[in-house]
Motif scaffolding. Structure first.
Motif, PDB file in Angstrom:
ATOM      1  N   ALA A  86      42.377  41.785  47.639  1.00  0.00           N
ATOM      2  CA  ALA A  86      42.131  43.013  48.385  1.00  0.00           C
ATOM      3  C   ALA A  86      41.648  44.128  47.460  1.00  0.00           C
ATOM      4  N   LEU A  87      42.213  44.195  46.265  1.00  0.00           N
ATOM      5  CA  LEU A  87      41.759  45.185  45.289  1.00  0.00           C
ATOM      6  C   LEU A  87      40.301  44.960  44.913  1.00  0.00           C
ATOM      7  N   GLU A  88      39.932  43.710  44.724  1.00  0.00           N
ATOM      8  CA  GLU A  88      38.541  43.390  44.371  1.00  0.00           C
ATOM      9  C   GLU A  88      37.591  43.804  45.488  1.00  0.00           C
ATOM     10  N   LYS A  89      38.012  43.572  46.728  1.00  0.00           N
ATOM     11  CA  LYS A  89      37.145  43.913  47.858  1.00  0.00           C
ATOM     12  C   LYS A  89      36.980  45.419  48.027  1.00  0.00           C
ATOM     13  N   THR A  90      37.926  46.185  47.492  1.00  0.00           N
ATOM     14  CA  THR A  90      37.819  47.649  47.557  1.00  0.00           C
ATOM     15  C   THR A  90      37.402  48.235  46.213  1.00  0.00           C
ATOM     16  N   ASN A  91      36.800  47.356  45.356  1.00  0.00           N
ATOM     17  CA  ASN A  91      36.268  47.783  44.043  1.00  0.00           C
ATOM     18  C   ASN A  91      37.340  48.414  43.160  1.00  0.00           C
ATOM     19  N   ARG A  92      38.494  47.783  43.127  1.00  0.00           N
ATOM     20  CA  ARG A  92      39.574  48.222  42.251  1.00  0.00           C
ATOM     21  C   ARG A  92      40.027  47.061  41.385  1.00  0.00           C
ATOM     22  N   LYS A  93      40.768  47.383  40.319  1.00  0.00           N
ATOM     23  CA  LYS A  93      41.385  46.354  39.504  1.00  0.00           C
ATOM     24  C   LYS A  93      42.628  46.930  38.840  1.00  0.00           C
ATOM     25  N   ILE A  94      43.537  46.063  38.447  1.00  0.00           N
ATOM     26  CA  ILE A  94      44.763  46.488  37.792  1.00  0.00           C
ATOM     27  C   ILE A  94      44.556  46.436  36.291  1.00  0.00           C
ATOM     28  N   SER A  95      44.791  47.556  35.625  1.00  0.00           N
ATOM     29  CA  SER A  95      44.633  47.617  34.180  1.00  0.00           C
ATOM     30  C   SER A  95      45.996  47.492  33.512  1.00  0.00           C
ATOM     31  N   ASP A  96      45.979  46.910  32.307  1.00  0.00           N
ATOM     32  CA  ASP A  96      47.199  46.784  31.514  1.00  0.00           C
ATOM     33  C   ASP A  96      47.437  48.116  30.812  1.00  0.00           C
ATOM     34  N   LEU A  97      48.374  48.904  31.310  1.00  0.00           N
ATOM     35  CA  LEU A  97      48.601  50.242  30.774  1.00  0.00           C
ATOM     36  C   LEU A  97      49.089  50.201  29.337  1.00  0.00           C
TER      37      LEU A  97
END
Length: 290
Positions: free
Chosen positions: A261-272
């Motif tokens: 779902a994140l990919e479809k909304t042009n998002r990604k999770i970054s390693d903080l």
């Protein structure tokens, strides 16, 4: 009730209560109250018999009966406790009157039975009606609460909502799922909806059909539906049933579904942590360079 008999009952209420308490205690294992503590059982019995005597004194005390029936429901006690208790009270009262009356002919015996029945029957009807009405009200409220919890739509981040489904899905619940989905997509302006069926024990043709209908309805209002929680046994069932889910993305877990779902909304999770480490190293290098 005959006034003379009424006077006998009221004047000898303590003796009748003692007899009634003994007889009711014998029914504890028969009316589903065996697991109740002795103290609570005895205190409730005393309150019960007080309600009965208040009814005969006042000619029917509606408020006390109503409060007592609500208490029994809140305690989770069965209706048989009320009906058995009143039947025992009728029998004990008749026996006591007969024992204290010197001469009882067929005529006076009939008067005693009629009088006690005229006293006890209204209490039975009132208690049963109050119990039934309160119970129906509680069941109705519980049904509404369960419906609200049966198909929750949870906004996670902007544009992404999740609907976790738990338990069996029947036609009525499927209709509620559809309504909540469509309403939630519009209200939260969702781009992607995750339907998670990890908690659905069985997925048969009917359940799959309802899910497909819901996903298609979401697509028609401009959002994407991702189905997550496809366990191996469910995947095998879907294949064996010949159900086509090619139009809708499927993931084995909710986590993978959320990543998609994140990919479809042009998002990604970054390693903080990695980002912080990189920034520190970059800062140190720049200092060394100076």
């Amino acid at each position: 009730m005959d006034e003379n008999l009424k006077e006998i009952v009221l004047e000898n209420s303590e003796s009748i209560v003692k007899m009634w308490m003994i007889e009711v205690a014998k029914l504890k294992s028969e009316n589903y109250t065996a697991t109740i503590s002795d103290d609570l059982f005895e205190n409730t019995n005393r309150e019960f018999v007080n309600v009965i005597f208040e009814s005969i004194k006042d000619g029917g005390s509606t408020k006390s009966v109503e409060l007592f029936s609500e208490k029994i429901i809140n305690l989770g006690w069965p209706l048989s406790y009320i009906t058995d208790g009143l039947q025992v009270f009728r029998r004990v009262t008749i026996e006591y009157i007969l024992d204290t009356t010197e001469k009882v002919n067929s005529g006076s015996f009939s008067v005693i039975l009629t009088s006690v029945d005229q006293w006890v029957e209204p209490i039975i009807r009132q208690l049963v009606n109050e119990y039934s009405g309160s119970w129906e009200n509680i069941v109705s409220l519980q049904r509404v609460a369960l419906q609200e919890l049966s198909a929750p739509l949870i906004p996670v981040v902007e544009g992404i909502t999740v609907m976790p489904l738990i338990g069996t899905i029947d036609t009525e619940r499927a209709k509620l799922i559809m309504e909540n989905l469509l309403d939630g997509v519009i209200r939260h302006n969702a781009e992607v909806v995750l339907i998670d069926i990890t908690g659905v024990p069985v997925v048969d043709t009917m359940v799959a059909h309802h899910i497909i209908q819901a996903a298609e309805a979401v697509r028609l209002v401009g959002a994407t539906c991702i189905l997550s929680g496809i366990r191996p046994e469910i995947a095998q069932t879907i294949v064996n049933l010949g159900i086509d889910l090619e139009k809708f993305p499927t993931k084995s877990t909710l986590e993978k579904g959320f990543m998609s779902a994140l990919e479809k909304t042009n998002r990604k999770i970054s390693d903080l942590d990695a980002a912080k480490e990189f920034d520190i190293e970059k800062l140190l290098n720049s200092i060394k360079g100076v």
